[in-house]
Design an enzyme around this catalytic site. Sequence first.
Site, PDB file in Angstrom:
ATOM      1  N   GLU A 424       0.815  -1.215   0.000  1.00 18.60           N
ATOM      2  CA  GLU A 424       0.000   0.000   0.000  1.00 18.60           C
ATOM      3  C   GLU A 424       0.848   1.265   0.000  1.00 18.60           C
ATOM      4  O   GLU A 424       0.737   2.124   0.857  1.00 18.60           O
ATOM      5  CB  GLU A 424      -0.963  -0.028   1.198  1.00 18.60           C
ATOM      6  CG  GLU A 424      -1.966  -1.162   1.063  1.00 18.60           C
ATOM      7  CD  GLU A 424      -2.834  -1.369   2.286  1.00 18.60           C
ATOM      8  OE1 GLU A 424      -4.009  -1.760   2.124  1.00 18.60           O
ATOM      9  OE2 GLU A 424      -2.340  -1.158   3.413  1.00 18.60           O
ATOM     10  N   GLU A 500      -3.880 -10.448   0.599  1.00 18.67           N
ATOM     11  CA  GLU A 500      -4.767 -10.340   1.760  1.00 18.67           C
ATOM     12  C   GLU A 500      -6.156 -10.792   1.330  1.00 18.67           C
ATOM     13  O   GLU A 500      -6.624 -10.438   0.250  1.00 18.67           O
ATOM     14  CB  GLU A 500      -4.842  -8.911   2.309  1.00 18.67           C
ATOM     15  CG  GLU A 500      -3.544  -8.410   2.924  1.00 18.67           C
ATOM     16  CD  GLU A 500      -3.666  -6.997   3.492  1.00 18.67           C
ATOM     17  OE1 GLU A 500      -4.806  -6.566   3.791  1.00 18.67           O
ATOM     18  OE2 GLU A 500      -2.633  -6.327   3.634  1.00 18.67           O
TER      19      GLU A 500
END
Length: 682
Positions: A424, A500
């Site tokens: 991210e 994820e």
Amino acid sequence: MLKKYYEQDKCIGVCASRAYYVPFEKGAAVEYEREDSERFTSLNGTWRITPYESVLDADEFWLESGEKEIPVPSCVQFYGYDNIQYTNVRYPFPFDPPHVPNKNPCYHYSRTFTWNGKEDERAYLVFEGVDSCFYVYVNGREVGFSQISHRISEFDITKFVQAGENKLDVLVLKWCMGSYLEDQDKWRFTGIFRDVYLLRRPKTHITDYKIVTDIVGKDGIVRFENRSPLAVTLSLCGQTQTVKSGETGAFTVKNAVFWSAETPYLYDLRIEGGDEVIFNRVGICTSCVEKGLYLFNGKPIKFYGVNRHDFHSLKGAAVDKADMLNDLLLMKKMNVNAIRTSHYPSSPLFYELCAEYGFYVVSESDIECHGCITCGDDENEFATQYGLLAEDARFDGSRLMRETCNVEEHKNFACVAIWSLGNEAGYGKGMRLAAEKVHELDARPVHYEGLWEISRTNYGKLGYYDQPLDVVSRMYPTPEWMKNDYLNDPNEKRPLMLCEYLHAMGNGPGGFTEYWDVIESSPRFMGGFIWEWADHGIRTEKGYRYGGDFNEYEHDGNFCIDGITSPDRAIKAGTLAMKKAYQPLLFKKNGTMLTVLNKNYFAAECGTLRIKQNAETTVSVCIAPRETIALDCETGDLTVRYYRGNEAEEVAREQFIETKTEKSPFASLPIACNQKGHRLLV
């Protein structure tokens, strides 16, 4: 006056990153416990500490000794200093790169150590983890400065030490320029949180080496690249050879046992050079992407994975080897075979344990810039804002240094299956350079999910399919997207990894069956990593606490309570659901036939099946990898449990219910959903 290195993109006086190892005295027997090396001196233990509200107050700190005591490794927030704070996305300080607030708490650590090295020996001081940056002084003289919290920082202190007692001073800052690249979803801890030690070494010694393995038929190839200034003598499986400086040697291991998470076999490689010997466990294996598939040892394996932070409810990020092993042993019981080191490299001891016990590791660099998405007012500029630092050339050097540290320190661990650029942090020229750097350093596949995030608005501009990433990665996609959009995309040639999925918060996670029905349906799906392994609850006298319980101004509440296990690793319902989804056997029943598939690619499953119908019967089985056996059974309900070898705990189970049950009195009531999709009776 301290030089303002902490707002610069540099490290001072730090040795070049190298493969992790600890040397032993020449002639030592095979040994892997570094504490047993005569060349290793641990500096863990009690240090002195003095806190400062601001780094600007810490002028000439090295002239003093600490006011109080603190254990090392540790996080200062557990000893009454600073404040405990949890944030997920937001930066915990104003966004003004590369600057950090003037009110930047710092901590002067000090202690003495004894140096008994010979006159011609060198002294190295090693820190395996310090958050966020630190200055080092020995006997009042400046040695250097390092940043990147989760790197190994090694200093050559030979010219600073003296025979007998020496004084070591370390100033640790809470924030630095590098903190802009360390905005991970975690508690904000500070301090010397990993091991510190001295290495006593010959004047000329082994510096670095790289081990690369390959598989040819039933044989294993072990190549050794000598990056040291002296020749080394290698011993492996009864074979010996000398490799000169700058050259490469190779061994052929006939009928080798190949390393995998299912078969974690390690060979002992002895490396001798000068007056030292290094013992390196070698796992013979391959990891690559070919023709749209991820292959480990030539097989399209699945990652039954979890994301794991360094976290302990009473110690924060300062986890020790026993804590790591406790996690891994529990993961084994829960059928986990893969770990993503979210979102930074783990301790080198963790990689050693993963290689020994059998886990595939996605080794992630210490990079996350999640707070960029909250910069700016226009939500439609999500991708542009998210790329603020990814396109900021002032951080290029730090990004490349972080990638280099991750690869060079962990390159010789068989367990490392994939390199991850970070998490991210947006996508732009800086992240492309990072990917190219990793490819330059090592041949294993490179992963980074951030390309998908920013591609949503800059898809064509970025050339999404042409980026130097070997794996396409997603977080929390729908199973429908996986089987419809991804598999039917004619431009997508890369395998898919869910870095994820199944956010384990509250009563979650749900959806194991839906995801794994899809993942098991095609070799192009690599598997996934649950977010996340354990709740990050801090234990207090009043129970576990989370964000906002420590009077933080900025925090993200209970979002840190999202683990598949509780903070003390107690089992939840979700843990057992994961164990079931990840089990190595697949059971199917058709009338009076029970079939059992071994999903493993490398290891047979040998043990006992306990089959219960009207009575319980026990069947001994040994099912070869990817093979199926068939057993006769009766019609009607059936429960089957599998126990591996002589183990007392079940590994896999299944239940088949054929008995008709009475219809529920609520079955005819209409069903509606609220705005969050929760089913309601109306």
